[in-house]
Design a protein around this motif. Structure first.
Motif, short mmCIF file in Angstrom:
data_model
loop_
_atom_site.label_atom_id
_atom_site.label_comp_id
_atom_site.label_asym_id
_atom_site.label_seq_id
_atom_site.Cartn_x
_atom_site.Cartn_y
_atom_site.Cartn_z
N VAL A 26 0.85 -1.20 0.00
CA VAL A 26 0.00 0.00 0.00
C VAL A 26 0.88 1.25 0.00
O VAL A 26 0.67 2.18 -0.79
CB VAL A 26 -0.94 0.01 1.23
N ARG A 27 1.88 1.27 0.87
CA ARG A 27 2.75 2.45 0.98
C ARG A 27 3.57 2.65 -0.30
O ARG A 27 3.78 3.79 -0.75
CB ARG A 27 3.68 2.29 2.18
N ALA A 28 4.04 1.55 -0.88
CA ALA A 28 4.83 1.67 -2.11
C ALA A 28 3.99 2.27 -3.24
O ALA A 28 4.45 3.15 -3.97
CB ALA A 28 5.37 0.29 -2.52
N ALA A 29 2.76 1.80 -3.37
CA ALA A 29 1.87 2.34 -4.40
C ALA A 29 1.53 3.79 -4.10
O ALA A 29 1.41 4.62 -5.01
CB ALA A 29 0.61 1.50 -4.48
N HIS A 30 1.38 4.10 -2.81
CA HIS A 30 1.08 5.48 -2.40
C HIS A 30 2.23 6.41 -2.80
O HIS A 30 2.02 7.49 -3.38
CB HIS A 30 0.86 5.52 -0.89
N ARG A 31 3.46 6.00 -2.48
CA ARG A 31 4.62 6.83 -2.80
C ARG A 31 4.74 7.05 -4.31
O ARG A 31 5.16 8.13 -4.76
CB ARG A 31 5.90 6.18 -2.28
N ALA A 32 4.34 6.05 -5.10
CA ALA A 32 4.44 6.15 -6.56
C ALA A 32 3.23 6.85 -7.17
O ALA A 32 3.20 7.08 -8.39
CB ALA A 32 4.60 4.76 -7.17
N GLY A 33 2.25 7.19 -6.35
CA GLY A 33 1.05 7.82 -6.87
C GLY A 33 0.19 6.89 -7.69
O GLY A 33 -0.62 7.34 -8.51
N GLN A 34 0.35 5.59 -7.48
CA GLN A 34 -0.45 4.59 -8.21
C GLN A 34 -1.68 4.27 -7.36
O GLN A 34 -1.72 3.30 -6.61
CB GLN A 34 0.40 3.34 -8.47
N TRP A 35 -2.69 5.09 -7.51
CA TRP A 35 -3.82 5.07 -6.58
C TRP A 35 -4.66 3.81 -6.72
O TRP A 35 -5.15 3.26 -5.72
CB TRP A 35 -4.67 6.31 -6.76
N ARG A 36 -4.88 3.35 -7.92
CA ARG A 36 -5.68 2.12 -8.08
C ARG A 36 -4.94 0.91 -7.52
O ARG A 36 -5.55 0.03 -6.91
CB ARG A 36 -6.04 1.91 -9.55
N ALA A 37 -3.65 0.88 -7.71
CA ALA A 37 -2.86 -0.21 -7.13
C ALA A 37 -2.90 -0.13 -5.61
O ALA A 37 -2.99 -1.17 -4.92
CB ALA A 37 -1.42 -0.13 -7.63
N ALA A 38 -2.86 1.08 -5.07
CA ALA A 38 -2.95 1.25 -3.62
C ALA A 38 -4.31 0.80 -3.11
O ALA A 38 -4.41 0.18 -2.04
CB ALA A 38 -2.70 2.71 -3.24
N GLN A 39 -5.37 1.12 -3.86
CA GLN A 39 -6.72 0.69 -3.46
C GLN A 39 -6.81 -0.83 -3.44
O GLN A 39 -7.37 -1.42 -2.50
CB GLN A 39 -7.76 1.27 -4.42
N GLN A 40 -6.26 -1.47 -4.47
CA GLN A 40 -6.29 -2.94 -4.53
C GLN A 40 -5.47 -3.55 -3.40
O GLN A 40 -5.88 -4.55 -2.78
CB GLN A 40 -5.78 -3.40 -5.89
N ALA A 41 -4.33 -2.95 -3.10
CA ALA A 41 -3.50 -3.46 -2.01
C ALA A 41 -4.20 -3.27 -0.67
O ALA A 41 -4.12 -4.13 0.21
CB ALA A 41 -2.15 -2.74 -2.01
N ALA A 42 -4.90 -2.13 -0.51
CA ALA A 42 -5.66 -1.89 0.73
C ALA A 42 -6.79 -2.91 0.86
O ALA A 42 -7.09 -3.37 1.98
CB ALA A 42 -6.22 -0.48 0.74
#
Length: 240
Positions: A111-127
């Motif tokens: 989640v944090r890695a996707a957040h830092r990269a601004g990859q919001w959909r990936a962060a949502q899926q990881a969450a």
């Protein structure tokens, strides 16, 4: 068919009065030549019967287009009586809500890695995956599960998936309320949910997110007239 109510469940029925006539209750629109009062009585009739048969009280909240919420109770004898709004109390909230999702695991690394990269959909899926893991480990009736849904909602909003964000923020507000979380966190989720819905394609189906969010506001934050009125104004405008 008689209405079956669980004696172990706190029954809280909510109804929305539509400005152009009719009501929304139990996931359905009830419209017709009858005034709203008659339609409300039609919905309440089986509830009154169930309350009398089971000797229990059922809460009833009715929301109006101006955001005003009337609170009643269906007494054990089947009569509908006004209910006094209890004054807010300073309940002690479990410190776990302030601590957040536990550290020391790899649950949030992706989640944090996707957040830092601004990859919001990936962060949502990881969450989402993290929330499923938390629910499996601690149970869905644990604060961590509610926090996980709120985290999904945040990243859906960042991804500008406003429809998903509205749904997820509604789910998280309901979960946090049910699990005894902080009222300020519940209000934040509702405010974010209303804002997300207003910026979405605005699902106005009788069983859709707009009505679900309105009923949740009526049930959980009946004093939040402004948020409910803003939601209902747009909901009714879109349907007209």
């Amino acid at each position: 068919m008689p209405l079956a109510l669980s004696l172990t469940t706190d029954i809280h029925e909510t109804i929305i009065v539509l400005p152009g006539g009719g009501i929304h209750a139990q996931g359905l629109l009830h419209e017709g030549p009858e005034p709203a009062e008659s339609l409300i009585e039609d919905v309440c009739s089986p509830l009154r019967t169930a309350a009398a048969q089971q000797s229990r009280t059922i809460r009833l909240s009715i929301g109006h287009p101006d955001g005003r919420v009337e609170q009643h109770q269906i007494a054990a004898d089947g009569t509908i009586q006004p209910a006094h709004r209890p004054e807010p109390t300073a309940n002690t909230t479990d410190p776990i809500w302030a601590q957040g999702i536990p550290e020391g695991t790899d649950l949030l690394d992706t989640v944090r890695a996707a957040h830092r990269a601004g990859q919001w959909r990936a962060a949502q899926q990881a969450a989402y995956r993290a929330t499923q893991h938390l629910a499996a480990q601690y149970g869905r009736d644990h604060p961590y599960a509610g926090m996980g849904v709120e985290l999904q909602a945040y990243f859906a909003l960042m991804a500008q998936d406003h429809a998903a964000a509205a749904t997820l923020y509604t789910e998280s507000a309901v979960a946090i309320h049910r699990l005894g979380g902080p009222p300020s966190q519940i209000r934040h989720c509702f405010a974010s949910g209303v804002s997300a819905w207003l910026h979405s394609d605005r699902d106005t189906r009788p069983g859709g997110t707009g009505f679900a969010l309105a009923h949740a506001l009526i049930r959980i934050t009946p004093r939040d007239d402004a948020a409910l009125a803003a939601l209902l104004r747009r909901l009714f405008r879109e349907r007209s």
